[in-house]
Scaffold this active site. Structure first.
Site, PDB file in Angstrom:
ATOM      1  N   SER A 141       0.955  -1.161  -0.090  1.00  0.00           N
ATOM      2  CA  SER A 141      -0.004   0.031   0.063  1.00  0.00           C
ATOM      3  C   SER A 141       0.972   0.960  -0.110  1.00  0.00           C
ATOM      4  O   SER A 141       2.147   1.040   0.208  1.00  0.00           O
ATOM      5  CB  SER A 141      -0.816  -0.115   1.146  1.00  0.00           C
ATOM      6  OG  SER A 141      -1.371   1.050   1.435  1.00  0.00           O
ATOM      7  N   TYR A 154      -2.107  -1.195  10.399  1.00  0.00           N
ATOM      8  CA  TYR A 154      -2.274  -1.460   9.028  1.00  0.00           C
ATOM      9  C   TYR A 154      -0.866  -0.999   8.720  1.00  0.00           C
ATOM     10  O   TYR A 154       0.007  -1.616   7.814  1.00  0.00           O
ATOM     11  CB  TYR A 154      -3.351  -0.643   8.556  1.00  0.00           C
ATOM     12  CG  TYR A 154      -3.385  -0.886   6.900  1.00  0.00           C
ATOM     13  CD1 TYR A 154      -4.214  -1.899   6.459  1.00  0.00           C
ATOM     14  CD2 TYR A 154      -2.810   0.147   6.078  1.00  0.00           C
ATOM     15  CE1 TYR A 154      -4.371  -2.164   5.193  1.00  0.00           C
ATOM     16  CE2 TYR A 154      -3.098  -0.360   4.538  1.00  0.00           C
ATOM     17  CZ  TYR A 154      -3.869  -1.359   4.227  1.00  0.00           C
ATOM     18  OH  TYR A 154      -3.811  -1.551   2.940  1.00  0.00           O
TER      19      TYR A 154
END
Length: 259
Positions: A141, A154
């Protein structure tokens, strides 16, 4: 000198591809892309109904639904082996300040998004080494390269995945194995749609303002990334044109990291 053997579109006939988080979003797009390139694809996800629907949509292609809880680390040993291309995509999100972040949720995210990819890579590298070809594609990401508030678990997991990917690249190079991360900004997926509601609550703003004020604020291209863009880049990494790409982080981030 000609380089006619260099192609952008891989023929993966005879190759076994495993995609995690395969029932929707980026994972489902990757299953479709790899299966369309001739691969035999094992589609792994907790959502059996989603896997069955995907297999129906891709009837005529070789897709095997494999329902599994990837956060159950001991259960990973039961997954099919001898994988030639491993796409580590499964992930979840939780938005909360560090001092309020549920400890069990933090631990779950590390298991699912860092420890599980490590174990899957570890299990399949011997097969890749033996045949002297393999591709590890980690769906990271932009948060593997940048941080955002309220996403400690995350961001930590994705930063860890980046490091793992680089180590695998260094160790696998002499064995014909490449390992890379793809780093999309916000992608039009069910995960992001759920996040819009979470972000609206956390920031106390209407949901329709989340996209403009939060998600697209750091990017130059004011649009969500589409799942097929990510899948196409994952497939490209298996082509002969990508043979020298390893240990890399490839942003599809609309200019986020240009700041």
């Amino acid at each position: 000198m000609t380089h006619s053997h260099i192609t952008l579109a891989p023929d993966l006939t005879g190759r076994h591809v495993m995609v995690t988080g395969a029932a929707s979003g980026i994972g489902a797009a990757c299953v479709a892309a790899f299966a369309s390139a001739g691969a035999r694809v094992t589609a792994v996800d907790l959502d059996q109904g989603g896997l069955d629907r995907l297999a129906d949509e891709l009837s005529g292609l070789t897709v095997t639904p494999c329902p599994a809880d990837l956060a159950d680390l001991d259960g990973l040993a039961d997954l099919p082996g001898e994988v030639d291309v491993l796409v580590n995509n499964a992930g979840i999100q939780h938005v909360s300040p560090v001092h309020e972040f549920p400890v069990e949720k933090f631990d779950l995210i590390q298991r699912l998004m860092l420890q599980s990819p490590f174990r899957l890579i570890r299990a399949n590298l011997p097969h890749m080494y033996e045949q002297r070809w393999g591709r590890i594609v980690n769906i990271s990401s932009v948060h593997g390269l940048r941080a955002s508030a309220f996403k400690s678990a995350y961001v930590s997991a994705k930063h860890g995945l980046e490091g793992l990917s680089k180590v695998v690249a260094l160790e696998g190079a002499e064995h014909g194995v490449t390992s890379n991360c793809l780093n999309p900004a916000y992608v039009r997926t069910p995960l992001v749609e759920k996040q819009i509601a979470d972000q609206a609550r956390t920031h106390d703003i209407p949901e329709e303002e989340v996209l403009e004020q939060i998600m697209l604020a750091p990017v130059a291209l004011k649009r969500l990334v589409e799942v097929d863009e990510v899948a196409a880049l994952a497939l490209f990494l298996c082509s002969t044109a990508a043979t020298s790409i390893t240990g890399s982080s490839l942003p599809l981030d609309g200019g986020w990291t240009a700041h």
